[in-house]
Design a protein around this motif. Structure first.
Motif, mmCIF file in Angstrom:
data_model
loop_
_atom_site.group_PDB
_atom_site.id
_atom_site.type_symbol
_atom_site.label_atom_id
_atom_site.label_comp_id
_atom_site.label_asym_id
_atom_site.label_seq_id
_atom_site.Cartn_x
_atom_site.Cartn_y
_atom_site.Cartn_z
ATOM 1 N N ASP A 175 0.805 -1.231 0.000
ATOM 2 C CA ASP A 175 0.000 0.000 0.000
ATOM 3 C C ASP A 175 0.835 1.278 0.000
ATOM 4 O O ASP A 175 0.293 2.376 0.081
ATOM 5 N N PHE A 176 2.148 1.113 -0.086
ATOM 6 C CA PHE A 176 2.998 2.294 -0.107
ATOM 7 C C PHE A 176 2.872 2.988 -1.455
ATOM 8 O O PHE A 176 2.611 2.349 -2.480
ATOM 9 N N LEU A 177 3.114 4.290 -1.415
ATOM 10 C CA LEU A 177 3.193 5.023 -2.685
ATOM 11 C C LEU A 177 4.647 5.023 -3.141
ATOM 12 O O LEU A 177 5.560 4.964 -2.302
ATOM 13 N N PRO A 178 4.908 5.109 -4.446
ATOM 14 C CA PRO A 178 6.289 5.027 -4.937
ATOM 15 C C PRO A 178 7.250 5.971 -4.220
ATOM 16 O O PRO A 178 8.354 5.588 -3.877
ATOM 17 N N ASP A 179 6.799 7.224 -4.001
ATOM 18 C CA ASP A 179 7.761 8.156 -3.406
ATOM 19 C C ASP A 179 7.987 7.932 -1.919
ATOM 20 O O ASP A 179 8.726 8.669 -1.277
ATOM 21 N N GLU A 180 7.356 6.894 -1.401
ATOM 22 C CA GLU A 180 7.620 6.522 0.003
ATOM 23 C C GLU A 180 8.685 5.430 0.089
ATOM 24 O O GLU A 180 9.000 4.942 1.176
ATOM 25 N N LEU A 181 9.191 5.008 -1.079
ATOM 26 C CA LEU A 181 10.183 3.929 -1.114
ATOM 27 C C LEU A 181 11.556 4.483 -1.488
ATOM 28 O O LEU A 181 11.670 5.546 -2.078
ATOM 29 N N SER A 182 12.595 3.688 -1.159
ATOM 30 C CA SER A 182 13.954 4.070 -1.567
ATOM 31 C C SER A 182 14.133 3.759 -3.055
ATOM 32 O O SER A 182 13.280 3.080 -3.667
ATOM 33 N N GLY A 183 15.245 4.223 -3.622
ATOM 34 C CA GLY A 183 15.508 3.976 -5.041
ATOM 35 C C GLY A 183 15.572 2.491 -5.363
ATOM 36 O O GLY A 183 14.981 2.017 -6.356
ATOM 37 N N GLY A 184 16.247 1.761 -4.516
ATOM 38 C CA GLY A 184 16.371 0.316 -4.750
ATOM 39 C C GLY A 184 15.016 -0.368 -4.688
ATOM 40 O O GLY A 184 14.696 -1.244 -5.507
ATOM 41 N N GLN A 185 14.225 0.047 -3.694
ATOM 42 C CA GLN A 185 12.881 -0.551 -3.560
ATOM 43 C C GLN A 185 12.017 -0.208 -4.768
ATOM 44 O O GLN A 185 11.264 -1.047 -5.263
ATOM 45 N N GLN A 186 12.172 1.025 -5.235
ATOM 46 C CA GLN A 186 11.373 1.428 -6.410
ATOM 47 C C GLN A 186 11.757 0.587 -7.622
ATOM 48 O O GLN A 186 10.912 0.178 -8.410
ATOM 49 N N GLN A 187 13.060 0.321 -7.751
ATOM 50 C CA GLN A 187 13.455 -0.466 -8.907
ATOM 51 C C GLN A 187 12.969 -1.906 -8.778
ATOM 52 O O GLN A 187 12.644 -2.556 -9.772
ATOM 53 N N ARG A 188 12.911 -2.406 -7.548
ATOM 54 C CA ARG A 188 12.344 -3.746 -7.346
ATOM 55 C C ARG A 188 10.879 -3.776 -7.791
ATOM 56 O O ARG A 188 10.415 -4.735 -8.387
ATOM 57 N N VAL A 189 10.179 -2.683 -7.455
ATOM 58 C CA VAL A 189 8.777 -2.601 -7.905
ATOM 59 C C VAL A 189 8.744 -2.600 -9.433
ATOM 60 O O VAL A 189 7.919 -3.278 -10.065
ATOM 61 N N GLY A 190 9.700 -1.856 -10.024
ATOM 62 C CA GLY A 190 9.768 -1.791 -11.493
ATOM 63 C C GLY A 190 10.015 -3.176 -12.087
ATOM 64 O O GLY A 190 9.404 -3.540 -13.113
ATOM 65 N N ILE A 191 10.877 -3.936 -11.445
ATOM 66 C CA ILE A 191 11.163 -5.285 -11.942
ATOM 67 C C ILE A 191 9.932 -6.185 -11.766
ATOM 68 O O ILE A 191 9.548 -6.935 -12.671
#
Lengths: 244, 907
Positions: free
Chosen positions: A157-173
């Motif tokens: 339920d997190f929003l993208p800008d609540e995550l770190s860069g690495g976490q965001q890229q994991r979401v991207g993957i």
């Protein structure tokens, strides 16, 4: 290193074989018209990738790496030449057919992650399934499973800008893999990350593509990242250099 | 410096979307500003002209000493270039007038000495029978009727003690005295209004007056008298000598204040050659003084009607600037990286602002002019109006530059200072609760609006209190109510919208999912998590719509009310008033009915001097059947809420009487009560008693410009009193101009008829504010509303695309097809449109209701509600809808031209 590397050159005719490549380019050229002058971004590029293979495209900035990736993904239009996906000419297809390919056959990972900022992590991952027309339950189940796979359980339920860069890229993957594409196109997937995070992301990519038997084409300027691929091709001034 | 300018120019043309968006807002703001100012000036001139139009005698120069020779005065005054005509007038009082050979005589009256040219120059004394004869006298029509005088008869005039011999003279003509008030202007030096009208009047040629009467009359003693509203003492000469003047009004300034000063200077210059001997009464100035107040109110009205539109268009420009803030920051960084110093960057920014201001102002002026031509026709640019356009263009230019300074240069300058100080590295706004919200400014403003209304109401501000000819005082603070309401409602709208989009996110998602399927949820997420951007777009669109709706409703109500007022004053479409001596009978009604284009006609009897108790009242006799078909009637005029029922009650009761509410209160008469009155028979010069029964009460009754205190059945009235029952006629027609001409052509040769219709009637009982023609402004602002709505939605959608182009590129790469992207766009556009539409109509209706409430005082018949002109509103909403569709199409076009590979590379 995959021996097939040796068969690439920017000017020679591609070798004809019975092998069905996941990706193949034939004399692919792209010229950008900038009004007063023209820029040759790609020049007669012949390039093949076999199923399950991971290829890193390296080269200096402005060499044509990202242009090649965009053409491979059907996101641009070549000035001449062909892009063959599983034996079919990508640019002979209609736009709806290309859309279908993007929904199932191709997957993208972006340097800037490019998550949809208004959607939650779970909604981002489920998004490709939504536009592909899958039902709500199936979308959610698959997205949750994928988030577990990339180690983001509990962040749904997190929003993208609540995550770190690495976490965001994991979401991207996760978003890329959730649709189970045959070919993953990654544009500088670790370009914005620190070394530790880069290693973990590369590991994640390697494992995921192996497990799902996916083909990976990755653009990078980092030689260390390129080493993680089965083979590396160098592109300079719009032309491929053989086995750098 | 030149290279910096070139850089600034290139910079502007390199960003066509941002530049065009900014210019669009500025163009609309400047255009609307030009047009509004032009209308204000045009109306000011028209109102000045309208205020002066009813004046028959512009100035009256009175001799205050008996030694002044009138001829010298006339000659001197005629020599002034601004004096168009000057006519000498002498008058003296007589104590009795009788027909030679008859015992009947009139009460005291006045004898006037007028040249034949006077009747032609001033036109308010028509010779209804006979002609001017240098050897004969003429009498007023009322005197002729009362004494039974006709051309050829001889009359005898008796004067005050000291002149023993009566003066006998033959009658050569009869003069209509219906509108003869200018002859009796009160000689009040304090400038109070009023006339000392005398019923019995004789007109003599000056030669006869000077030869036969003046020498003897001049020897009578000089007296003083208290006159006018102020009760000032004035010297009354036995032979009063005046010169009546007509002024050349073409040279008068459109601004009534300046015209007032011009006329006052003229008055002094006319008095100067005759120190202590002449006092000039300035009748124009009195009217201008009233018009001045009305014009101030009109200006406020215009500005309050147009300011929201101008502000919205200006906000559109500011919105465009905000949208490009991030890009400007990047350019700024780039310039500084390339070595540009603070001064160079500032100069480039100033040049940018200058170029934008010049382009915006020029396009706004051209656009404003085109819109004027489109709505008013090219005829509006005649020589007289062109001089009005010039200052409007000047002010609008200044406004455009100020706007660009505030909306473009100052934010850019502030940004530059921030960059230099290192305090800000990004323009991304930190989302904090705005000050207005912390202070609850929305609720406070709505409460203030309510308090202003309450206080106004408590002070009787909404009740018509104006007396004839006076200005309506519309205090400036009255307009605070709609203004506060507009701002308060707007802020409340933003608050509620934010609440809906944050707390009501699941609801929004459910609604959009139901409408647009699964993609609706994505759209809902986008909207709820971008509540600020959505809020701006909805606010801008809703306020534009509310502005248009308020304007449309207000103008509809204003126009209806204005037409109603005119129809009420005229009585119907055309009113025909024959001279008192005409003795027309009911047969004339049939003749009128048979004229082409006439729907119906009705004859009315009138007794303006009927006695109720000890007071004189105005009693009308109506034929209910024809009156109901002919007169302008609305049920709101009758207390039981039905004009038909009330009139039928009168018809069914032969001796029934309808009475005005104020008379019912004054005499404590209720329906069913007996009403005793005495009506005057001018033929017999006797009062006849009459007993009637009250059958209904009205608030207004369309009869004539004179109030009807009581209304009887015409047959009952005429039979009881013994008159013909045809003192005036009302005519209903769809073509008042043609019918008026037709009546004049058919009967004008044999009768001097006073003809008034709803096209030419000027309202005499109320403010010149109601003579404002707001239709042109309405058409203009309707178009501007549609354009602002279209622009705001289009700008929002396109800027949303610009801001989220990478997001849309990502979506495309993830398999979203163009139709799905369009659905997303449509979901957002439709949401904004529907919320804007609902709130816009709501707020607009509220503002219109407030405006109408505030302006109740300027109408004779106060409006009871808003006039919903479905066509006008439909046109406005249709145009707005078209604007919205255009905005969506524009955004769709931009979407289809999105180059995914390029946007994905953007950092």
């Amino acid at each position: 290193m995959n021996p097939i590397l040796s068969s690439f050159s920017s000017s020679s005719t591609p070798p004809m074989s019975d092998t069905l490549y996941d990706l193949e380019t034939r004399k692919l050229s792209r010229v950008f018209d900038l009004g007063e002058r023209q820029v040759q971004a790609l020049q007669n590029v012949n390039f093949r990738v076999q199923p399950g293979e991971s290829v890193a495209i390296v080269g200096p900035s402005g060499g044509g790496k990202s242009t090649l990736l965009a053409l491979l993904g059907g996101l641009d239009t070549p000035t001449s030449g062909q892009v063959m996906l599983a034996g079919k000419d990508l640019y002979a297809m209609t736009e709806p057919e290309r859309v279908q390919l993007r929904r199932g056959y191709l997957g993208y990972i972006f340097q800037g992650y490019d998550l949809l900022p208004a959607l939650s992590v779970l909604e981002n991952v489920a998004y490709p399934l939504l536009v592909a027309g899958l039902g709500s339950k199936e979308r959610t189940d698959r997205a949750r499973a994928m988030l577990v796979e990339v180690g983001l359980e509990g962040k749904e339920d997190f929003l993208p800008d609540e995550l770190s860069g690495g976490q965001q890229q994991r979401v991207g993957i996760a978003r890329c893999l959730v649709a189970e594409p045959h070919v993953v196109l990654a544009d500088e997937p670790t370009g914005n990350l620190d070394t530790t995070t880069t290693d973990s992301i590369l590991e994640l990519l390697r494992v995921a593509t192996l497990e799902h038997k996916m083909t990976l084409v990755m653009v990078t300027h980092d030689p260390e990242v390129a080493k993680s691929a089965d083979r590396t091709v160098r592109i300079r001034d719009g032309m491929l250099e053989v086995n750098p | 410096m030149r290279s910096l300018f070139t850089h600034a120019a290139r910079n502007i043309f390199r960003k066509p979307v941002q530049t065009l968006t900014y210019l669009l807002g500025l163009m609309l703001a400047v255009g609307l500003f030009v047009d509004t100012l032009f209308f204000v000036d045009l109306s000011q001139r028209d109102m000045t002209k309208n205020a002066l139009a009813p004046i028959q005698v512009d100035m009256v120069a009175r001799a205050t000493t008996p030694d002044l020779r009138a001829g010298a005065l006339e000659t001197t005054l005629k020599g002034q270039t601004i004096v168009k005509s000057a006519e000498s007038v002498a008058n003296a009082d007589f104590v009795a007038l009788s027909k030679v050979g008859s015992a009947t005589s009139s009460a005291a009256g006045k004898v006037f000495a007028l040249n034949e040219s006077y009747y032609k120059t001033f036109g308010f004394l028509p010779i209804v029978t006979g002609k001017f004869d240098p050897t004969g006298a003429m009498v007023g029509d009322a005197t002729a009727t009362q004494l039974g005088l006709k051309v050829g008869d001889s009359i005898s005039l008796k004067f005050a003690a000291g002149i023993t011999k009566p003066y006998t003279v033959n009658i050569s003509g009869i003069v209509g005295m219906g509108v003869s008030e200018p002859l009796f202007y009160n000689p009040d030096p304090a400038g109070g209004e009023g006339y000392g009208v005398v019923a019995d009047v004789v007109f003599l040629p000056p030669v006869m007056f000077e030869r036969d009467l003046a020498p003897a009359l001049s020897k009578l003693p000089i007296t003083t008298s208290s006159v006018g509203q102020t009760g000032s003492n004035v010297v009354l000469l036995p032979v009063e000598r005046q010169v009546h003047l007509k002024i050349d009004q073409t040279g008068l300034n459109a601004d009534p204040s300046k015209a007032f000063k011009q006329l006052d200077a003229l008055r002094r210059s006319l008095e100067r050659p005759f120190p202590g001997q002449v006092r000039v009464q300035n009748n124009l100035a009195k009217k201008l003084d009233n018009a001045k107040k009305d014009i101030l109110a009109a200006k406020m009205l215009f500005l309050f009607l147009a300011i929201p539109g101008i502000l919205l268009a200006a906000y559109l420009s500011k919105y465009a600037v905000e949208l490009s803030a991030e890009q400007r920051r990047r350019e700024l960084s780039l310039l500084r990286v390339r070595g540009a110093g603070t001064r160079e960057v500032l100069v480039i920014t100033a040049f940018n602002a200058l170029i934008l201001a010049v382009l915006g102002v020029l396009s706004g002026q051209v656009f404003g002019t085109l819109m004027l031509a489109l709505t008013l026709g090219t005829g509006v640019f005649n020589a007289a109006n062109l001089e009005l356009v010039a200052p409007s263009l000047g002010w609008a230019t200044l406004g455009g530059f100020v706007l660009t300074g505030l909306a473009f240069f100052l934010p850019a300058w502030a940004q530059l200072r921030g960059e230099i100080s290192g305090a800000r590295r990004s323009v991304t706004r930190v989302q904090t609760v705005p000050l207005w919200r912390r202070m609850n400014a929305d609720f406070l403003m709505l409460i203030v609006a309510g308090i202003v209304l309450y206080v106004t109401d408590a002070n009787g501000g909404f009740k018509p209190t104006s007396t004839e000819g006076t200005a309506v005082t519309l205090s400036f603070y009255l307009f605070l109510a709609p203004f506060m309401f507009w701002i308060g409602a707007t802020l409340l709208l933003i608050r509620l919208l934010d609440l809906l989009l944050t707390r009501g996110a699941p609801l929004v998602a459910r609604v959009l999912k139901g409408t647009f399927g699964e993609l609706g949820v994505v759209a809902a997420r986008g909207m709820t998590r971008r509540s600020n951007a959505m809020g701006s777009a909805v606010t801008l669109t809703a306020l534009s719509l509310s502005f248009g709706v308020a304007l449309s409703l207000f103008l509809g109500t204003y126009t209806t009310q204005k037409q109603g007022d005119i129809a009420y004053v005229v009585g119907s479409d055309v009113r025909v008033t024959p001279p008192a001596s005409a003795n027309l009978n009911l047969d004339f009604t049939h003749k009128l009915s048979n004229l082409p284009n006439v729907t119906s006609a009705s004859a009315l009897a009138r007794d303006p001097v009927a006695l109720i108790g000890s007071e004189k009242k105005s009693v009308y006799g109506i034929d209910v059947t024809s009156f109901e078909k002919t007169a302008y009637l609305t049920s709101a005029m009758f207390e039981n809420g039905s004009s038909h029922d009330t009139l039928q009650a009168l018809k069914n009761t032969p001796n029934g009487v309808l009475l005005a509410r104020d008379q019912a209160d004054k005499y404590d008469i209720k329906v069913g009560d007996k009403v005793l009155m005495r009506l005057y028979n001018p033929r017999s010069a006797q009062y006849v008693p009459l007993e009637a029964k009250a059958v209904g009460i009205y608030t207004y009754l369309s009869t004539s410009s004179q109030d009807a205190d009581f209304a009887l059945n015409r047959d009952f009235m005429t039979k009881t009193v013994g008159t013909t029952g045809a003192d005036l006629f009302l005519v209903k027609t769809s073509n008042p101009a043609a019918v008026t001409a037709s009546i004049q052509n058919t009967f004008g040769s044999s009768l001097t008829l006073k003809l008034e219709n709803i096209l030419t009637a000027t309202k005499i009982d109320s403010s010149s504010l109601t003579s404002l023609n707001l239709a042109g402004l309405g058409s203009l602002e309707r178009l501007y509303t549609a354009l602002i709505v279209a622009a705001s939605l289009g700008v929002f959608l396109i800027s949303m695309l610009q801001a989220r182009r990478k997001e849309f590129g990502t979506m495309r790469a993830l398999g979203t097809d163009e139709t799905q992207l369009r659905t997303l766009l449509a979901a957002e556009a439709l949401s904004i449109s529907s919320i804007s539409l609902a709130t816009g109509v709501g707020i607009g209706t509220g503002i219109a209701a407030l405006f109408v409430m505030l302006l109740r005082v300027i109408f004779l018949i106060p409006p009871t509600g808003l006039t919903w002109r479905v066509g006008d509103l439909g046109l406005l909403l249709g145009l707005s809808l078209l604007g919205m569709i255009f905005g969506v199409l524009l955004a769709n076009r931009a979407l289809s031209r999105l180059r995914v590979s390029e946007v994905l590379r953007e950092v």
